[in-house]
Design a protein around this motif. Structure first.
Motif, short mmCIF file in Angstrom:
data_model
loop_
_atom_site.label_atom_id
_atom_site.label_comp_id
_atom_site.label_asym_id
_atom_site.label_seq_id
_atom_site.Cartn_x
_atom_site.Cartn_y
_atom_site.Cartn_z
N ILE A 1 -7.62 -1.41 11.97
CA ILE A 1 -8.81 -0.85 13.03
C ILE A 1 -9.60 -1.97 13.57
CG2 ILE A 1 -10.55 -0.13 11.39
CD1 ILE A 1 -11.23 2.01 13.56
N SER A 2 -9.98 -2.97 12.62
CA SER A 2 -10.93 -4.13 13.23
C SER A 2 -10.08 -5.05 14.28
CB SER A 2 -11.36 -5.16 12.03
OG SER A 2 -12.23 -4.40 11.26
N SER A 3 -8.97 -5.26 14.36
CA SER A 3 -8.33 -5.85 15.29
C SER A 3 -8.49 -5.14 16.50
CB SER A 3 -6.74 -6.28 14.80
OG SER A 3 -6.73 -6.73 13.68
N TYR A 4 -8.13 -3.89 16.56
CA TYR A 4 -8.03 -3.20 17.92
C TYR A 4 -9.46 -2.92 18.39
CZ TYR A 4 -3.33 -2.06 17.12
OH TYR A 4 -1.79 -1.94 16.89
N ALA A 5 -10.62 -2.86 17.47
CA ALA A 5 -11.94 -2.81 17.93
C ALA A 5 -12.31 -4.31 18.51
CB ALA A 5 -12.96 -2.75 16.54
N LEU A 6 -11.70 -5.22 17.95
CA LEU A 6 -11.95 -6.77 18.75
C LEU A 6 -11.39 -6.44 20.35
CD1 LEU A 6 -11.16 -9.37 16.27
CD2 LEU A 6 -13.27 -9.06 17.40
N ALA A 7 -10.13 -5.94 20.55
CA ALA A 7 -9.64 -5.78 21.68
C ALA A 7 -10.49 -4.82 22.72
CB ALA A 7 -8.25 -5.33 21.80
N ALA A 8 -11.20 -3.88 22.01
CA ALA A 8 -11.86 -2.78 22.85
C ALA A 8 -13.41 -3.36 23.21
CB ALA A 8 -12.08 -1.46 21.77
N ALA A 9 -13.74 -4.07 22.22
CA ALA A 9 -14.95 -4.73 22.59
C ALA A 9 -15.02 -5.75 23.84
CB ALA A 9 -15.81 -5.49 21.27
N ARG A 10 -14.03 -6.65 23.66
CA ARG A 10 -13.60 -7.64 24.71
C ARG A 10 -13.47 -7.13 26.01
NH1 ARG A 10 -15.41 -12.36 26.16
NH2 ARG A 10 -14.21 -13.15 28.00
N HIS A 11 -12.62 -5.79 26.12
CA HIS A 11 -12.48 -5.22 27.29
C HIS A 11 -13.77 -4.67 27.91
CE1 HIS A 11 -10.41 -2.70 30.37
NE2 HIS A 11 -9.38 -3.51 30.11
N MET A 12 -14.40 -4.12 26.92
CA MET A 12 -15.79 -3.71 27.45
C MET A 12 -16.58 -4.76 28.00
SD MET A 12 -16.69 -0.69 24.61
CE MET A 12 -15.66 0.69 24.15
N HIS A 13 -16.72 -5.80 27.30
CA HIS A 13 -17.55 -7.01 27.73
C HIS A 13 -16.97 -7.45 29.06
CE1 HIS A 13 -19.85 -10.58 27.68
NE2 HIS A 13 -18.50 -11.50 27.98
N GLN A 14 -15.74 -7.53 29.15
CA GLN A 14 -15.18 -8.22 30.34
C GLN A 14 -14.96 -7.23 31.70
OE1 GLN A 14 -11.85 -10.82 29.08
NE2 GLN A 14 -11.02 -10.85 31.26
N TYR A 15 -14.82 -6.01 31.45
CA TYR A 15 -14.56 -5.18 32.67
C TYR A 15 -15.47 -4.09 32.54
CZ TYR A 15 -10.28 -7.89 32.73
OH TYR A 15 -9.46 -8.85 32.92
N GLY A 16 -16.55 -3.90 31.93
CA GLY A 16 -17.37 -2.96 31.89
C GLY A 16 -17.05 -1.37 31.29
N THR A 17 -15.69 -1.47 30.68
CA THR A 17 -15.34 -0.40 30.06
C THR A 17 -16.39 0.19 29.12
OG1 THR A 17 -13.18 -1.52 30.50
CG2 THR A 17 -13.33 0.50 28.89
N THR A 18 -16.33 1.49 28.92
CA THR A 18 -17.29 2.20 28.10
C THR A 18 -16.72 3.12 26.93
OG1 THR A 18 -17.41 4.40 29.33
CG2 THR A 18 -18.85 2.43 30.13
N ARG A 19 -17.33 3.27 25.82
CA ARG A 19 -17.15 4.28 24.99
C ARG A 19 -16.45 5.69 25.53
NH1 ARG A 19 -19.83 6.12 20.28
NH2 ARG A 19 -17.97 6.55 19.66
N GLU A 20 -17.21 6.06 26.58
CA GLU A 20 -16.98 7.21 27.18
C GLU A 20 -15.53 7.00 27.77
OE1 GLU A 20 -18.81 10.55 30.42
OE2 GLU A 20 -20.10 8.89 29.63
N ASP A 21 -15.17 6.11 28.41
CA ASP A 21 -13.69 6.00 29.10
C ASP A 21 -12.63 6.13 27.82
OD1 ASP A 21 -14.92 5.28 31.40
OD2 ASP A 21 -14.87 3.03 31.07
N LEU A 22 -12.96 5.71 26.82
CA LEU A 22 -12.12 5.84 25.75
C LEU A 22 -11.98 7.26 25.25
CD1 LEU A 22 -12.55 2.47 23.58
CD2 LEU A 22 -10.98 2.74 25.36
N ALA A 23 -13.19 7.77 25.39
CA ALA A 23 -13.16 9.11 25.07
C ALA A 23 -12.38 10.29 25.73
CB ALA A 23 -14.67 9.61 24.71
#
Length: 385
Positions: free
Chosen positions: A142-164
């Motif tokens: 999971i930590s590997s996938y969390a890195l990808a999620a965090a980077r996408h959020m930082h780079q493109y403004g994606t939110t936890r709500e989008d993933l929800a």
């Protein structure tokens, strides 16, 4: 103008079955596999003795091809057990089509079984320690996938709500599937309030841990209409691998689906606009978002906006993970087989309450490792060949 591959439509799936989904307490991985195999052969009107090509993989058996062949009591003349994680079974679809096309076998069997949910419970640590990552004590995977999620959020403004929105859409599909493990109602608010496991991913951003198995039977297309059920044709497939560990991933926001997808579409002579139903390997919510972008269904960075407002849920414009996916249906360690079986059911119009109307073309995309191995396949009805 490019020439469409001779493999396009050269092989067809004529039998499919699940086994032990979502839980099969007291049964071994091979017993679950065996149930699926016998179901798929019965679906195709064949016997075990007809199988001369075996394609399989396992988290339990080092020599999976040998163990499965011995358990089933078959003597295949072609055996392929390449293991690249959960995408392996989508990859086996391509090699089975190649083996059939070149005459290496007449009846190809792809199969998988796992009792991960009831058998040994919690995920075990990797046998292959990531040398340069282990000192940081990440939670694998999971930590590997969390890195990808965090980077996408930082780079493109994606939110936890989008993933929800992705988790909720999967659950809504699961509520239409009597075999799905998680069918309780789920809201955006519940996903956001659920326990964080590896920031920014919560427990409801993660796939299930269940039992389950599946099997597919393939033959050359010229034989396909001789079987009891409507055949589903392999129109295109391609694989790509860019890294092993997450620390070697070239760009945390771009997976090798950006390579496998275009090659699979080229083989099939199709484009994203032609696809009626998508089955994407959703080990985590970020997977679905990344694959929608990398496969060309929306532009890079626009995945968050793309999945909002029920777009990929039942009744939405783009049906995604129609059985509930790994997030809500089942995830017995490796999920690639279940992508293919759900696509098969959709194209045969056998999906019941979750049936996508007039589905003719399905895309299946498998993922292995930590966004490492990517395999894309396009399947179609007889009308598409």
């Amino acid at each position: 103008m490019s020439t469409i591959s001779p493999l396009r439509g050269a092989a067809a799936i004529v039998g499919a079955s699940l086994g032990g989904v979502p839980m099969a307490p007291g049964r071994s991985a091979l017993e679950i596999l065996g149930e699926a195999v016998h179901g798929a052969l019965a679906d195709a009107g064949l016997k075990l003795s007809d199988v001369d090509g075996l394609f399989t993989g396992s988290s339990y058996h080092f020599l999976a091809g040998l163990s499965v062949a011995e358990y089933l009591g078959i003597h295949p003349k072609f055996c392929e057990a390449t293991m690249v994680g959960g995408s392996s079974y989508v990859g086996h679809l391509l090699t089975a089509a190649m083996a059939l096309h070149t005459g290496q076998c007449e009846v190809a069997l792809i199969c998988y079984g796992s009792n991960q949910g009831s058998g040994f419970g919690k995920l075990k640590s990797m046998a292959e320690t990531p040398l340069y990552e282990a000192p940081y004590e990440p939670r694998y995977p999971i930590s590997s996938y969390a890195l990808a999620a965090a980077r996408h959020m930082h780079q493109y403004g994606t939110t936890r709500e989008d993933l929800a929105h992705i988790a909720v859409a999967a659950r809504q599909w699961a509520q239409l599937n009597p075999l799905a493990h998680a069918r309780d109602p789920l809201s955006i608010e519940q996903v956001l309030a659920s326990r964080l496991v590896s920031d920014p991913l919560s427990v409801l951003d993660c796939c299930l841990v269940t039992d389950g198995g599946g099997a597919l039977v393939l033959v050359r297309s010229e034989r396909a209409k001789d079987f009891p059920k409507p055949p589903v044709y392999v129109l295109g497939a391609a694989a790509a691998t860019w890294h092993r560990q997450i620390g070697s991933m070239p760009d945390l926001t771009v997976t090798a689906a950006a390579e496998s997808g275009p090659r699979a579409f080229a083989m099939a002579g199709l484009a994203p606009k032609d696809v009626d139903v998508l089955e994407l390997y959703d080990a985590f919510t970020i997977n679905t978002l990344l694959f929608l972008e990398d496969l060309g269904f929306c532009a890079k960075g626009e995945g968050g906006a793309f999945v909002r407002n029920g777009r990929i849920a039942p009744g939405g414009a783009l049906p995604v993970n129609t059985n509930g996916g790994g997030l809500s249906c089942c995830h017995p360690g490796m999920y690639g087989m279940f992508l293919l079986i759900e696509a098969m059911q959709q194209l045969r119009a056998e999906a019941g309450d979750r049936q996508v109307p007039n589905a003719e073309i399905a895309l299946c995309h498998g993922n292995g490792g930590v966004l490492s191995s990517q395999v894309t396949a396009l399947l179609g009805t007889a009308a598409t060949v």
